[in-house]
Write a protein that holds these residues in place. Structure first.
Motif, PDB file in Angstrom:
ATOM      1  N   UNK A  90       0.822  -1.212   0.000  1.00  0.00           N
ATOM      2  CA  UNK A  90       0.000   0.000   0.000  1.00  0.00           C
ATOM      3  C   UNK A  90       0.855   1.261   0.000  1.00  0.00           C
ATOM      4  N   UNK A  91       2.102   1.135   0.464  1.00  0.00           N
ATOM      5  CA  UNK A  91       3.074   2.242   0.454  1.00  0.00           C
ATOM      6  C   UNK A  91       4.357   1.707  -0.172  1.00  0.00           C
ATOM      7  N   UNK A  92       4.914   2.453  -1.101  1.00  0.00           N
ATOM      8  CA  UNK A  92       6.125   2.002  -1.791  1.00  0.00           C
ATOM      9  C   UNK A  92       7.366   2.358  -0.984  1.00  0.00           C
ATOM     10  N   UNK A  93       8.350   1.434  -0.886  1.00  0.00           N
ATOM     11  CA  UNK A  93       9.615   1.773  -0.210  1.00  0.00           C
ATOM     12  C   UNK A  93      10.444   2.706  -1.071  1.00  0.00           C
ATOM     13  N   UNK A  94      11.334   3.459  -0.442  1.00  0.00           N
ATOM     14  CA  UNK A  94      12.262   4.315  -1.191  1.00  0.00           C
ATOM     15  C   UNK A  94      13.371   3.478  -1.812  1.00  0.00           C
ATOM     16  N   UNK A  95      13.823   2.481  -1.079  1.00  0.00           N
ATOM     17  CA  UNK A  95      14.881   1.597  -1.561  1.00  0.00           C
ATOM     18  C   UNK A  95      14.536   0.163  -1.221  1.00  0.00           C
ATOM     19  N   UNK A  96      15.153  -0.794  -1.932  1.00  0.00           N
ATOM     20  CA  UNK A  96      14.941  -2.205  -1.669  1.00  0.00           C
ATOM     21  C   UNK A  96      13.677  -2.730  -2.324  1.00  0.00           C
ATOM     22  N   UNK A  97      13.396  -4.012  -2.105  1.00  0.00           N
ATOM     23  CA  UNK A  97      12.212  -4.618  -2.705  1.00  0.00           C
ATOM     24  C   UNK A  97      11.717  -5.794  -1.871  1.00  0.00           C
ATOM     25  N   UNK A  98      10.456  -6.169  -2.099  1.00  0.00           N
ATOM     26  CA  UNK A  98       9.843  -7.329  -1.456  1.00  0.00           C
ATOM     27  C   UNK A  98       9.654  -8.436  -2.477  1.00  0.00           C
ATOM     28  N   UNK A  99       9.756  -9.658  -2.003  1.00  0.00           N
ATOM     29  CA  UNK A  99       9.542 -10.833  -2.852  1.00  0.00           C
ATOM     30  C   UNK A  99       8.519 -11.724  -2.150  1.00  0.00           C
ATOM     31  N   UNK A 100       7.309 -11.820  -2.738  1.00  0.00           N
ATOM     32  CA  UNK A 100       6.193 -12.503  -2.094  1.00  0.00           C
ATOM     33  C   UNK A 100       5.952 -13.853  -2.770  1.00  0.00           C
ATOM     34  N   UNK A 101       5.792 -14.918  -1.952  1.00  0.00           N
ATOM     35  CA  UNK A 101       5.516 -16.246  -2.485  1.00  0.00           C
ATOM     36  C   UNK A 101       4.178 -16.308  -3.203  1.00  0.00           C
ATOM     37  N   UNK A 102       4.061 -17.231  -4.158  1.00  0.00           N
ATOM     38  CA  UNK A 102       2.868 -17.326  -4.994  1.00  0.00           C
ATOM     39  C   UNK A 102       1.632 -17.761  -4.207  1.00  0.00           C
ATOM     40  N   UNK A 103       1.821 -18.520  -3.145  1.00  0.00           N
ATOM     41  CA  UNK A 103       0.663 -19.036  -2.397  1.00  0.00           C
ATOM     42  C   UNK A 103       0.173 -18.087  -1.305  1.00  0.00           C
ATOM     43  N   UNK A 104       0.866 -16.976  -1.088  1.00  0.00           N
ATOM     44  CA  UNK A 104       0.513 -16.062   0.013  1.00  0.00           C
ATOM     45  C   UNK A 104      -0.793 -15.341  -0.295  1.00  0.00           C
ATOM     46  N   UNK A 105      -1.698 -15.395   0.670  1.00  0.00           N
ATOM     47  CA  UNK A 105      -2.959 -14.661   0.569  1.00  0.00           C
ATOM     48  C   UNK A 105      -3.082 -13.789   1.820  1.00  0.00           C
ATOM     49  N   UNK A 106      -2.945 -12.475   1.650  1.00  0.00           N
ATOM     50  CA  UNK A 106      -2.946 -11.552   2.787  1.00  0.00           C
ATOM     51  C   UNK A 106      -4.360 -11.325   3.313  1.00  0.00           C
ATOM     52  N   UNK A 107      -4.434 -11.152   4.626  1.00  0.00           N
ATOM     53  CA  UNK A 107      -5.633 -10.648   5.279  1.00  0.00           C
ATOM     54  C   UNK A 107      -5.211  -9.472   6.148  1.00  0.00           C
ATOM     55  N   UNK A 108      -5.754  -8.295   5.895  1.00  0.00           N
ATOM     56  CA  UNK A 108      -5.281  -7.070   6.555  1.00  0.00           C
ATOM     57  C   UNK A 108      -6.390  -6.458   7.393  1.00  0.00           C
ATOM     58  N   UNK A 109      -6.156  -6.426   8.703  1.00  0.00           N
ATOM     59  CA  UNK A 109      -7.064  -5.752   9.624  1.00  0.00           C
ATOM     60  C   UNK A 109      -6.430  -4.418   9.989  1.00  0.00           C
ATOM     61  N   UNK A 110      -6.998  -3.343   9.470  1.00  0.00           N
ATOM     62  CA  UNK A 110      -6.430  -2.010   9.690  1.00  0.00           C
ATOM     63  C   UNK A 110      -7.084  -1.346  10.886  1.00  0.00           C
ATOM     64  N   UNK A 111      -6.296  -0.581  11.653  1.00  0.00           N
ATOM     65  CA  UNK A 111      -6.885   0.146  12.786  1.00  0.00           C
ATOM     66  C   UNK A 111      -7.828   1.239  12.303  1.00  0.00           C
TER      67      UNK A 111
END
Length: 587
Positions: free
Chosen positions: A327-348
């Motif tokens: 939801x927010x882009x990093x200034x440097x670096x990167x993320x590598x997410x596995x194909x089977x990952x399914x996120x569930x996000x509970x936001x305050x």
């Protein structure tokens, strides 16, 4: 001394009864925690006692001359207000100084900042300082720990434990209840039950009460069956019987209707399969101007990692997980997410539900059916009943829901999609203690990854197997243990820490070739000056802290100016100590 008497208090909203004919007293020195499920009237009771709302019947009798302070769950401030504006609003100079002193102790030193732009935690700290500064004899607090970071919760816990103020509060923070309260009042089935002791004592006695009530109910129903046989005989058989036995039958019948079944949230969803490759962070960096959130952060998540994220308000905890979510882009670096990952996000911040939509329609928009464990499938209507939304409740418009109901709806929409990587940002706000316990059990058995941000230390201890500690300078420390273990480690470090006044004997025997260059004449002069400066700065810091803690008089000094001076002094002291350490290593 009796401060407050509650007599036969009753309150309902339409056909929904919150509590009926309840009575209890609040005596001087009591520190009372009120516990109950969401929707049973805890906040309503506090508003009635504080005079913000009227009961249907009954009375609230406050002893003459007793001063009362009330902190609502959602504090309100004048538009455009600043801490300085709020300080100037105090009529009494002592109260004004105490307000600024409390703000400083809770980490708010910018008296010119707009309250409108502050975080929920900062606003809550200001509201706490406002009500406490007046020194009321009876302090009424509705969820005082919501939105506070853990360090502020622990400060407030210590302050209230030592305070002589009589306390009546609602909170779901179990450690807070256990360490502050000496009485617990439970609202259950429209009645109240009082326990003299802390939260842990209440839990033991409540179990005993429920067991005793269950035994009594069983006995009543057995007797009722015998009396029912007698009542079912011919009318002439009853005619000669004493009238009291007939009356006793109807009394038994009424008592037998008591329902001791616990109507709790039931989380039966199961996560989808998650593969071996989960989630990797490589050299992540993020800053907003001079404020560094992350600096070169890397981590590889294991298959069933359960991580707690802790740190002061404003260090970037929510920004951190928003980067994980993309939801927010990093200034440097990167993320590598596995194909089977399914996120569930509970936001305050919750989900942007349409307030004019009905509960059932909002859930149906997400899915037409929901799969539980063992392949069982439910309709949205059936699924919502697991989260305590009855069929009539499902027809409510979302704008009419309470804070607790909105949290349960949010949680339902997150879990119904069967995520295998849960990210929970302050899930404990507005959830009752019973629901928190059920959520803890679910997460403990969850077959996936969990990241949780929470100020609830009990919740963190129950879920997190290790911590990401965000220090505020872009550094993230990975601590292998629970939050309580982390706090014990910090205390041990503080006990063993000593000022580096002299080089140790071992350091003095270091190989000369490994030492940096000797100090120049100018640097020796700088080091000598730093010794004097550090002594002066530490003495001034000690003086200011004595004033803030009420251990020394402030004289004619302005507390707002003292607060700003303390913040600047701390920065100077940090810089001077760092430079002193650099030079002393080369002496």
């Amino acid at each position: 001394m009796n401060y407050l008497q509650i007599d036969s208090l009753t309150k309902s909203y339409g056909v929904r009864m919150l509590f009926a004919d309840i009575s209890f007293t609040v005596n001087e020195g009591d520190k009372i925690g009120i516990v109950a499920k969401n929707g049973t009237g805890k906040s309503t009771m506090l508003r009635i006692i504080a005079g913000e709302e009227s009961p249907d019947s009954g009375s609230v009798i406050l002893n003459s001359g007793i001063t009362v302070g009330y902190l609502p769950q959602q504090p309100a401030f004048p538009e455009g207000a600043t801490p300085q504006y709020l300080a100037d609003d105090f009529a009494d100079d002592d109260h004004r100084q105490q307000f600024v002193r409390l703000l400083t102790q809770m980490g708010i030193t910018d008296m010119s900042a707009s309250v409108d732009t502050m975080s929920g935690g900062q606003r809550k700290r200001i509201a706490i300082a406002q009500v406490v500064a007046l020194g009321p004899q009876l302090l009424i607090l509705d969820e005082p720990t919501n939105h506070l970071d853990i360090s502020t919760v622990e400060w407030l816990e210590s302050y209230l434990s030592r305070s002589r103020m009589t306390l009546l509060m609602v909170t779901h923070d179990r450690y807070f209840l256990d360490r502050v309260c000496n009485r617990i009042i439970e609202i259950d089935r429209e009645s109240v039950y009082c326990y003299d002791g802390n939260y842990d004592y209440y839990l033991r006695r409540r179990r005993e009460r429920i067991e005793a009530m269950s035994a009594e109910l069983s006995k009543v129903r057995n007797t009722l069956r015998k009396e029912q046989d007698w009542m079912s005989r011919q009318p002439q058989a009853r005619a000669g019987k004493a009238r009291y036995r007939i009356n006793q039958f109807y009394d038994l019948k009424e008592r037998s209707r008591m329902n001791l079944a616990e109507n709790n949230v039931s989380i039966g969803t199961e996560s989808t399969y998650i593969g071996n490759k989960i989630f990797e962070a490589h050299g992540i960096g993020k800053a907003y101007g001079d404020k560094v959130i992350l600096r070169d952060f890397s981590y590889v998540f294991a298959r069933y990692d359960k991580v707690g994220i802790v740190g002061h308000n404003g260090v970037g905890k929510s920004t951190f997980i928003k980067m994980l979510m993309g939801l927010v882009a990093p200034d440097t670096g990167h993320f590598d997410v596995g194909e089977t990952v399914r996120f569930g996000y509970y936001s305050q911040d919750g989900i942007s539900f349409n307030p004019d939509q009905k509960v059932i329609d909002a859930v149906t928009d997400f899915a037409e059916d929901i799969e539980l464990r063992d392949g069982v499938r439910l309709s949205p209507m059936q699924f919502l009943q697991h989260f305590l939304f009855s069929v009539p409740d499902q027809q409510k418009y979302i704008r009419t829901l309470s804070g607790g109901e909105l949290c349960r709806l949010h949680l339902a929409t997150v879990l119904m999609r069967r995520p295998n990587f849960l990210i929970l940002d302050e899930p404990t706000n507005d959830l009752d203690i019973v629901t928190l316990g059920i959520l803890e059990e679910y997460l403990a058995d969850f077959k996936g990854c969990v990241i949780v941000i929470s100020h609830d230390r009990f919740f963190l201890d129950s879920i997190a197997e290790h911590l990401f500690v965000m220090t505020g300078d872009g550094t993230v420390r990975d601590f292998p243990g629970t939050y309580t273990e982390y706090r014990e480690m910090l205390k041990a470090e503080q006990r063993s820490a000593a000022p580096a006044v002299k080089k140790t004997e071992a350091a003095s025997r270091k190989d000369v070739t490994s030492r940096p260059a000797k100090l120049s004449y100018k640097e020796k002069q700088e080091l000598a000056a730093l010794n004097d400066e550090l002594a002066t700065l530490n003495a001034e810091k000690t003086r200011l802290e004595a004033i803030f803690n009420g251990e020394a008089p402030a004289g004619n000094e302005d507390f707002a100016a003292l607060s700003q001076a303390y913040a600047a002094l701390t920065d100077r002291l940090d810089a001077a100590e760092l430079r002193w350490l650099e030079l002393s290593e080369r002496e």
